[in-house]
Design a protein around this motif. Structure first.
Motif, PDB file in Angstrom:
ATOM      1  N   LEU A  26      -3.752 -34.515   6.974  1.00  0.00           N
ATOM      2  CA  LEU A  26      -4.345 -35.512   7.872  1.00  0.00           C
ATOM      3  C   LEU A  26      -5.253 -34.814   8.884  1.00  0.00           C
ATOM      4  O   LEU A  26      -4.800 -33.908   9.577  1.00  0.00           O
ATOM      5  N   ALA A  27      -6.509 -35.248   8.952  1.00  0.00           N
ATOM      6  CA  ALA A  27      -7.520 -34.577   9.787  1.00  0.00           C
ATOM      7  C   ALA A  27      -7.657 -33.126   9.311  1.00  0.00           C
ATOM      8  O   ALA A  27      -7.468 -32.177  10.060  1.00  0.00           O
ATOM      9  N   CYS A  28      -8.024 -33.016   8.037  1.00  0.00           N
ATOM     10  CA  CYS A  28      -7.943 -31.723   7.324  1.00  0.00           C
ATOM     11  C   CYS A  28      -8.972 -30.691   7.763  1.00  0.00           C
ATOM     12  O   CYS A  28      -8.784 -29.495   7.545  1.00  0.00           O
ATOM     13  N   GLY A  29     -10.099 -31.136   8.368  1.00  0.00           N
ATOM     14  CA  GLY A  29     -11.146 -30.169   8.722  1.00  0.00           C
ATOM     15  C   GLY A  29     -11.612 -29.415   7.487  1.00  0.00           C
ATOM     16  O   GLY A  29     -11.893 -30.013   6.443  1.00  0.00           O
ATOM     17  N   SER A  30     -11.647 -28.098   7.581  1.00  0.00           N
ATOM     18  CA  SER A  30     -12.093 -27.275   6.444  1.00  0.00           C
ATOM     19  C   SER A  30     -11.074 -27.269   5.307  1.00  0.00           C
ATOM     20  O   SER A  30     -11.334 -26.698   4.251  1.00  0.00           O
ATOM     21  N   GLY A  31      -9.907 -27.858   5.540  1.00  0.00           N
ATOM     22  CA  GLY A  31      -8.896 -27.973   4.491  1.00  0.00           C
ATOM     23  C   GLY A  31      -8.068 -26.717   4.277  1.00  0.00           C
ATOM     24  O   GLY A  31      -7.384 -26.578   3.264  1.00  0.00           O
ATOM     25  N   ARG A  32      -8.053 -25.838   5.276  1.00  0.00           N
ATOM     26  CA  ARG A  32      -7.402 -24.525   5.081  1.00  0.00           C
ATOM     27  C   ARG A  32      -5.941 -24.686   4.624  1.00  0.00           C
ATOM     28  O   ARG A  32      -5.473 -23.924   3.772  1.00  0.00           O
ATOM     29  N   ASN A  33      -5.242 -25.700   5.140  1.00  0.00           N
ATOM     30  CA  ASN A  33      -3.830 -25.847   4.780  1.00  0.00           C
ATOM     31  C   ASN A  33      -3.642 -26.589   3.452  1.00  0.00           C
ATOM     32  O   ASN A  33      -2.842 -26.173   2.614  1.00  0.00           O
ATOM     33  N   ALA A  47      -7.900 -35.669   4.071  1.00  0.00           N
ATOM     34  CA  ALA A  47      -8.408 -36.826   4.812  1.00  0.00           C
ATOM     35  C   ALA A  47      -9.030 -36.388   6.120  1.00  0.00           C
ATOM     36  O   ALA A  47      -8.431 -35.620   6.887  1.00  0.00           O
ATOM     37  N   ASP A  48     -10.222 -36.899   6.387  1.00  0.00           N
ATOM     38  CA  ASP A  48     -10.905 -36.570   7.640  1.00  0.00           C
ATOM     39  C   ASP A  48     -11.962 -37.630   7.902  1.00  0.00           C
ATOM     40  O   ASP A  48     -12.440 -38.284   6.978  1.00  0.00           O
ATOM     41  N   ILE A  49     -12.321 -37.766   9.171  1.00  0.00           N
ATOM     42  CA  ILE A  49     -13.379 -38.716   9.521  1.00  0.00           C
ATOM     43  C   ILE A  49     -14.748 -38.207   9.080  1.00  0.00           C
ATOM     44  O   ILE A  49     -15.656 -38.974   8.807  1.00  0.00           O
ATOM     45  N   LYS A  50     -14.873 -36.895   8.962  1.00  0.00           N
ATOM     46  CA  LYS A  50     -16.190 -36.292   8.716  1.00  0.00           C
ATOM     47  C   LYS A  50     -16.437 -36.050   7.232  1.00  0.00           C
ATOM     48  O   LYS A  50     -15.695 -35.282   6.601  1.00  0.00           O
ATOM     49  N   GLN A  76     -12.197 -40.288   3.109  1.00  0.00           N
ATOM     50  CA  GLN A  76     -12.922 -40.278   4.381  1.00  0.00           C
ATOM     51  C   GLN A  76     -12.455 -41.477   5.196  1.00  0.00           C
ATOM     52  O   GLN A  76     -12.619 -42.632   4.781  1.00  0.00           O
ATOM     53  N   ILE A  77     -11.869 -41.212   6.340  1.00  0.00           N
ATOM     54  CA  ILE A  77     -11.178 -42.268   7.085  1.00  0.00           C
ATOM     55  C   ILE A  77     -11.180 -41.956   8.575  1.00  0.00           C
ATOM     56  O   ILE A  77     -11.033 -40.794   8.961  1.00  0.00           O
ATOM     57  N   ASP A  78     -11.343 -43.004   9.378  1.00  0.00           N
ATOM     58  CA  ASP A  78     -11.186 -42.867  10.831  1.00  0.00           C
ATOM     59  C   ASP A  78      -9.761 -43.291  11.188  1.00  0.00           C
ATOM     60  O   ASP A  78      -9.449 -44.478  11.220  1.00  0.00           O
ATOM     61  N   PHE A  79      -8.889 -42.334  11.424  1.00  0.00           N
ATOM     62  CA  PHE A  79      -7.496 -42.663  11.699  1.00  0.00           C
ATOM     63  C   PHE A  79      -7.326 -43.396  13.027  1.00  0.00           C
ATOM     64  O   PHE A  79      -6.302 -43.989  13.280  1.00  0.00           O
ATOM     65  N   GLU A  80      -8.330 -43.345  13.852  1.00  0.00           N
ATOM     66  CA  GLU A  80      -8.168 -43.953  15.174  1.00  0.00           C
ATOM     67  C   GLU A  80      -8.452 -45.441  15.177  1.00  0.00           C
ATOM     68  O   GLU A  80      -8.188 -46.118  16.166  1.00  0.00           O
ATOM     69  N   GLN A  81      -8.924 -45.974  14.056  1.00  0.00           N
ATOM     70  CA  GLN A  81      -9.021 -47.426  13.956  1.00  0.00           C
ATOM     71  C   GLN A  81      -7.613 -48.031  13.855  1.00  0.00           C
ATOM     72  O   GLN A  81      -7.431 -49.224  14.018  1.00  0.00           O
ATOM     73  N   VAL A 102      -0.069 -32.335   9.772  1.00  0.00           N
ATOM     74  CA  VAL A 102      -1.093 -32.537  10.793  1.00  0.00           C
ATOM     75  C   VAL A 102      -1.180 -31.251  11.595  1.00  0.00           C
ATOM     76  O   VAL A 102      -0.191 -30.837  12.226  1.00  0.00           O
ATOM     77  N   PHE A 103      -2.332 -30.631  11.537  1.00  0.00           N
ATOM     78  CA  PHE A 103      -2.558 -29.399  12.294  1.00  0.00           C
ATOM     79  C   PHE A 103      -3.737 -29.611  13.231  1.00  0.00           C
ATOM     80  O   PHE A 103      -4.828 -29.995  12.801  1.00  0.00           O
ATOM     81  N   ARG A 104      -3.515 -29.362  14.501  1.00  0.00           N
ATOM     82  CA  ARG A 104      -4.590 -29.349  15.503  1.00  0.00           C
ATOM     83  C   ARG A 104      -5.294 -30.707  15.611  1.00  0.00           C
ATOM     84  O   ARG A 104      -6.520 -30.767  15.686  1.00  0.00           O
TER      85      ARG A 104
HETATM   86  C1  SAM Z   1      -9.450 -29.156  15.316  1.00  0.00           C
HETATM   87  S1  SAM Z   1      -9.852 -29.825  13.739  1.00  0.00           S
HETATM   88  C2  SAM Z   1      -8.387 -29.390  12.806  1.00  0.00           C
HETATM   89  C3  SAM Z   1      -8.661 -29.292  11.340  1.00  0.00           C
HETATM   90  C4  SAM Z   1      -7.476 -28.855  10.485  1.00  0.00           C
HETATM   91  N1  SAM Z   1      -6.347 -29.760  10.577  1.00  0.00           N
HETATM   92  C5  SAM Z   1      -7.053 -27.444  10.819  1.00  0.00           C
HETATM   93  O1  SAM Z   1      -6.032 -27.244  11.492  1.00  0.00           O
HETATM   94  O2  SAM Z   1      -7.787 -26.531  10.434  1.00  0.00           O
HETATM   95  C6  SAM Z   1      -9.633 -31.572  13.982  1.00  0.00           C
HETATM   96  C7  SAM Z   1     -10.110 -32.433  12.814  1.00  0.00           C
HETATM   97  O3  SAM Z   1      -9.802 -33.802  13.110  1.00  0.00           O
HETATM   98  C8  SAM Z   1     -10.834 -34.592  12.571  1.00  0.00           C
HETATM   99  N2  SAM Z   1     -10.820 -35.892  13.255  1.00  0.00           N
HETATM  100  C9  SAM Z   1     -11.121 -36.126  14.564  1.00  0.00           C
HETATM  101  N3  SAM Z   1     -11.016 -37.434  14.831  1.00  0.00           N
HETATM  102  C10 SAM Z   1     -10.646 -38.045  13.668  1.00  0.00           C
HETATM  103  C11 SAM Z   1     -10.395 -39.397  13.314  1.00  0.00           C
HETATM  104  N4  SAM Z   1     -10.512 -40.382  14.205  1.00  0.00           N
HETATM  105  N5  SAM Z   1     -10.017 -39.673  12.054  1.00  0.00           N
HETATM  106  C12 SAM Z   1      -9.921 -38.675  11.132  1.00  0.00           C
HETATM  107  N6  SAM Z   1     -10.148 -37.365  11.413  1.00  0.00           N
HETATM  108  C13 SAM Z   1     -10.518 -37.062  12.668  1.00  0.00           C
HETATM  109  C14 SAM Z   1     -12.100 -33.799  12.857  1.00  0.00           C
HETATM  110  O4  SAM Z   1     -13.171 -34.211  12.052  1.00  0.00           O
HETATM  111  C15 SAM Z   1     -11.622 -32.382  12.569  1.00  0.00           C
HETATM  112  O5  SAM Z   1     -11.870 -32.028  11.222  1.00  0.00           O
END
Ligand code: SAM
Length: 188
Positions: A26-33, A47-50, A76-81, A102-104
């Protein structure tokens, strides 16, 4: 950035699947995990908003495997909706995962949805910054910082496999981060 050592330490947990449900990064970013789990042959939903973040994950997979790995899927999803009141707008409603990690990332209105979307006997792996962190750098907004004991309290009705709160060495300017971690198992 490398995958979390926490995930590596507890990788055996992912070997006891209660179902074929995938793991949600959840909110995977670069997907490292999630990429670490895919490389261990576990099915992962990234899953990520971006869109750019998901494209980066796809590109990493393609360069490593020559094609998109069948264990990986993308959302691709906005979890904050999810904070909107209508039920159908809750992004995790009616979804089912063997584990959610969920990381970071922190959006408190998602907490209950995360707990519900994990199958019975499945896991949550959560790690993010705490209120002690701003002395070391960003984030500084309290909305993005866990309070003392917050994760442990949230999962008090689950089996706690691992819990940590404190300061770790890190690759940032100050060389330190204040974080909380939890791995908790949902009752069967
Ligand atoms: C600090 S990064 C952490 C990425 C990853 N979990 C990690 O630890 O490497 C935060 C991530 O949350 C995503 N994000 C922020 N707001 C979001 C939202 N409303 N819905 C989904 N993803 C969101 C950002 O696009 C970003 O990729």
């Amino acid at each position: 950035m490398n995958h979390s050592p926490l995930l590596e330490k507890f990788i055996a947990l992912f070997d006891e699947p209660e179902s074929q449900a995938p793991v949600l990064d959840l909110a995977c970013g670069s997907g490292r995990n999630g990429l670490y789990l895919v490389n261990q042959k576990f099915p992962v939903v990234f899953a990520d908003i971006k869109e750019s973040a998901l494209e980066q994950v796809k590109s990493t997979l393609t360069s490593k495997h020559g094609e998109l790995h069948s264990s990986a899927s993308f959302w691709q999803i906005d979890f904050e909706q999810g904070s909107v009141k209508e039920k159908h707008e809750h992004p995790l409603a009616a979804k089912s995962f063997s584990a959610i990690m969920v990381f970071r990332y922190l959006h408190r209105p998602l907490f209950e949805e995360i707990k519900q979307a994990v199958i019975n006997g499945g896991y949550v792996v959560y790690e993010t910054f705490t209120v002690e962190h701003p002395q070391f750098g960003r984030p500084k907004n309290p909305n993005f910082l866990l309070k003392q004991g917050e994760l442990a309290e949230l999962f008090a009705d689950w089996e706690i496999i691992h819990s940590f709160e404190g300061v770790i060495d890190a690759n940032n300017d100050s060389g330190r981060q204040a974080i909380a971690q939890i791995i908790a198992r949902k009752p069967k």
